[in-house]
Scaffold this motif. Sequence first.
Motif, PDB file in Angstrom:
ATOM      1  N   PHE A 158       0.832  -1.206   0.000  1.00  0.00           N
ATOM      2  CA  PHE A 158       0.000   0.000   0.000  1.00  0.00           C
ATOM      3  C   PHE A 158       0.867   1.258   0.000  1.00  0.00           C
ATOM      4  O   PHE A 158       0.640   2.189  -0.779  1.00  0.00           O
ATOM      5  N   LEU A 159       1.876   1.294   0.853  1.00  0.00           N
ATOM      6  CA  LEU A 159       2.752   2.463   0.938  1.00  0.00           C
ATOM      7  C   LEU A 159       3.584   2.636  -0.326  1.00  0.00           C
ATOM      8  O   LEU A 159       3.790   3.757  -0.799  1.00  0.00           O
ATOM      9  N   GLN A 160       4.060   1.528  -0.889  1.00  0.00           N
ATOM     10  CA  GLN A 160       4.856   1.617  -2.110  1.00  0.00           C
ATOM     11  C   GLN A 160       4.013   2.113  -3.280  1.00  0.00           C
ATOM     12  O   GLN A 160       4.490   2.895  -4.115  1.00  0.00           O
ATOM     13  N   GLU A 161       2.776   1.680  -3.334  1.00  0.00           N
ATOM     14  CA  GLU A 161       1.891   2.131  -4.409  1.00  0.00           C
ATOM     15  C   GLU A 161       1.704   3.638  -4.358  1.00  0.00           C
ATOM     16  O   GLU A 161       1.724   4.320  -5.389  1.00  0.00           O
ATOM     17  N   HIS A 162       1.563   4.174  -3.149  1.00  0.00           N
ATOM     18  CA  HIS A 162       1.406   5.630  -3.030  1.00  0.00           C
ATOM     19  C   HIS A 162       2.685   6.360  -3.406  1.00  0.00           C
ATOM     20  O   HIS A 162       2.646   7.408  -4.057  1.00  0.00           O
ATOM     21  N   ARG A 163       3.830   5.825  -3.029  1.00  0.00           N
ATOM     22  CA  ARG A 163       5.097   6.453  -3.418  1.00  0.00           C
ATOM     23  C   ARG A 163       5.230   6.493  -4.937  1.00  0.00           C
ATOM     24  O   ARG A 163       5.702   7.486  -5.507  1.00  0.00           O
ATOM     25  N   ASP A 164       4.813   5.429  -5.597  1.00  0.00           N
ATOM     26  CA  ASP A 164       4.878   5.385  -7.062  1.00  0.00           C
ATOM     27  C   ASP A 164       3.955   6.437  -7.676  1.00  0.00           C
ATOM     28  O   ASP A 164       4.325   7.111  -8.650  1.00  0.00           O
ATOM     29  N   ILE A 165       2.769   6.579  -7.120  1.00  0.00           N
ATOM     30  CA  ILE A 165       1.811   7.568  -7.625  1.00  0.00           C
ATOM     31  C   ILE A 165       2.377   8.977  -7.453  1.00  0.00           C
ATOM     32  O   ILE A 165       2.333   9.801  -8.376  1.00  0.00           O
ATOM     33  N   ALA A 166       2.925   9.272  -6.277  1.00  0.00           N
ATOM     34  CA  ALA A 166       3.487  10.596  -6.013  1.00  0.00           C
ATOM     35  C   ALA A 166       4.657  10.896  -6.945  1.00  0.00           C
ATOM     36  O   ALA A 166       4.793  12.016  -7.458  1.00  0.00           O
ATOM     37  N   THR A 167       5.500   9.903  -7.188  1.00  0.00           N
ATOM     38  CA  THR A 167       6.643  10.080  -8.086  1.00  0.00           C
ATOM     39  C   THR A 167       6.179  10.353  -9.510  1.00  0.00           C
ATOM     40  O   THR A 167       6.735  11.207 -10.214  1.00  0.00           O
ATOM     41  N   ASP A 168       5.139   9.656  -9.942  1.00  0.00           N
ATOM     42  CA  ASP A 168       4.625   9.849 -11.303  1.00  0.00           C
ATOM     43  C   ASP A 168       3.978  11.222 -11.463  1.00  0.00           C
ATOM     44  O   ASP A 168       4.131  11.872 -12.506  1.00  0.00           O
ATOM     45  N   TYR A 169       3.258  11.673 -10.442  1.00  0.00           N
ATOM     46  CA  TYR A 169       2.703  13.029 -10.478  1.00  0.00           C
ATOM     47  C   TYR A 169       3.835  14.051 -10.645  1.00  0.00           C
ATOM     48  O   TYR A 169       3.749  14.974 -11.466  1.00  0.00           O
ATOM     49  N   ALA A 170       4.875  13.908  -9.840  1.00  0.00           N
ATOM     50  CA  ALA A 170       5.985  14.862  -9.863  1.00  0.00           C
ATOM     51  C   ALA A 170       6.651  14.894 -11.234  1.00  0.00           C
ATOM     52  O   ALA A 170       7.000  15.965 -11.743  1.00  0.00           O
ATOM     53  N   ALA A 171       6.822  13.730 -11.837  1.00  0.00           N
ATOM     54  CA  ALA A 171       7.449  13.667 -13.160  1.00  0.00           C
ATOM     55  C   ALA A 171       6.614  14.415 -14.195  1.00  0.00           C
ATOM     56  O   ALA A 171       7.156  15.140 -15.045  1.00  0.00           O
ATOM     57  N   GLN A 172       5.305  14.262 -14.123  1.00  0.00           N
ATOM     58  CA  GLN A 172       4.419  14.957 -15.052  1.00  0.00           C
ATOM     59  C   GLN A 172       4.479  16.471 -14.836  1.00  0.00           C
ATOM     60  O   GLN A 172       4.562  17.249 -15.788  1.00  0.00           O
ATOM     61  N   ALA A 173       4.438  16.881 -13.572  1.00  0.00           N
ATOM     62  CA  ALA A 173       4.466  18.309 -13.255  1.00  0.00           C
ATOM     63  C   ALA A 173       5.769  18.944 -13.721  1.00  0.00           C
ATOM     64  O   ALA A 173       5.778  20.030 -14.313  1.00  0.00           O
ATOM     65  N   GLU A 174       6.880  18.281 -13.460  1.00  0.00           N
ATOM     66  CA  GLU A 174       8.186  18.836 -13.816  1.00  0.00           C
ATOM     67  C   GLU A 174       8.421  18.837 -15.324  1.00  0.00           C
ATOM     68  O   GLU A 174       9.225  19.622 -15.831  1.00  0.00           O
ATOM     69  N   ALA A 175       7.698  17.975 -16.035  1.00  0.00           N
ATOM     70  CA  ALA A 175       7.799  17.949 -17.495  1.00  0.00           C
ATOM     71  C   ALA A 175       6.851  18.953 -18.143  1.00  0.00           C
ATOM     72  O   ALA A 175       6.843  19.100 -19.368  1.00  0.00           O
ATOM     73  N   GLY A 176       6.057  19.637 -17.318  1.00  0.00           N
ATOM     74  CA  GLY A 176       5.134  20.637 -17.841  1.00  0.00           C
ATOM     75  C   GLY A 176       3.887  20.055 -18.477  1.00  0.00           C
ATOM     76  O   GLY A 176       3.208  20.733 -19.254  1.00  0.00           O
ATOM     77  N   VAL A 177       3.562  18.811 -18.148  1.00  0.00           N
ATOM     78  CA  VAL A 177       2.363  18.173 -18.701  1.00  0.00           C
ATOM     79  C   VAL A 177       1.137  18.701 -17.961  1.00  0.00           C
ATOM     80  O   VAL A 177       1.111  18.692 -16.731  1.00  0.00           O
ATOM     81  N   PRO A 178       0.112  19.170 -18.662  1.00  0.00           N
ATOM     82  CA  PRO A 178      -1.077  19.719 -17.992  1.00  0.00           C
ATOM     83  C   PRO A 178      -1.748  18.698 -17.075  1.00  0.00           C
ATOM     84  O   PRO A 178      -1.735  17.495 -17.345  1.00  0.00           O
ATOM     85  N   ALA A 179      -2.348  19.207 -16.005  1.00  0.00           N
ATOM     86  CA  ALA A 179      -3.008  18.325 -15.040  1.00  0.00           C
ATOM     87  C   ALA A 179      -4.208  17.614 -15.641  1.00  0.00           C
ATOM     88  O   ALA A 179      -4.612  16.553 -15.150  1.00  0.00           O
ATOM     89  N   ASP A 180      -4.788  18.190 -16.702  1.00  0.00           N
ATOM     90  CA  ASP A 180      -5.957  17.556 -17.316  1.00  0.00           C
ATOM     91  C   ASP A 180      -5.586  16.671 -18.507  1.00  0.00           C
ATOM     92  O   ASP A 180      -6.467  16.215 -19.239  1.00  0.00           O
ATOM     93  N   SER A 181      -4.285  16.422 -18.698  1.00  0.00           N
ATOM     94  CA  SER A 181      -3.851  15.579 -19.808  1.00  0.00           C
ATOM     95  C   SER A 181      -4.261  14.127 -19.573  1.00  0.00           C
ATOM     96  O   SER A 181      -4.529  13.709 -18.441  1.00  0.00           O
TER      97      SER A 181
END
Length: 242
Positions: A158-181
């Motif tokens: 459960f904890l690892q799954e959340h870490r993966d989700i948070a990491t993927d969000y950060a990668a999208q944000a830092e790449a400038g991908v829109p939140a509604d993509s």
Amino acid sequence: MQWSIQQLAKAAGTTSRTLRHYGERGLLVPAGTGPGGMRMYDEQALPRLLRILMLRQYGVGLDAIAQILAEHTSDAEALRGHLRDLHGQRDRLSAQISSLEGTITAIEEGKPLMAEEVFADFDHTQYREEVEQRWGTQAYADGDRWWRSLSYEQKKQFLQEHRDIATDYAAQAEAGVPADSEQTQDIARRHLAWLSNSTTPTRDYVMGLGELYVADPRFGSNYHGHAEYVRDAMKVYAERNL
């Protein structure tokens, strides 16, 4: 005593561009200007900038910081609050270090692992007050009962799954991908599926949780400085699907 924008930026470990942006947002107003129109800052700017930088470190967005600064809390009182938070973080880190050292030793020596010891550093009860205020005591009780019912492997997954989700969000944000993509909305879908393990995410729940990520540094710090991006992605997903 006064400092030029370059001097203050260097002392704070940031950039002149960042300080100008804070000024444009009304967060850090110069005391005046020097030769050539250079922005100058006085001693009052120092604790204010420190507050801004610490809140940013917690993942708080600039709009939320503006609201916090507008509450007229004295700089000393606000910094004492930050100090208490840091002491709390230090204590939690000490507990995490101790727990990890014990777990590593047990693994290396072939000793049996005890779930209570492995997860001693993960204190889900620290969010009890916020959960009960927003969603009621029953919501917290249900979530607490669910967490305590999990096995060691289930908690780990459960904890690892959340870490993966948070990491993927950060990668999208830092790449400038829109939140509604499409890509980010797929992460939001995984996020809600993860939340569904312990609750039934309604539209209001998801939107409220997103706002909590931004407003409370303890939540926002889980998202690598991109709490606002996560909130926006969750809001879009909730509006489209819930």
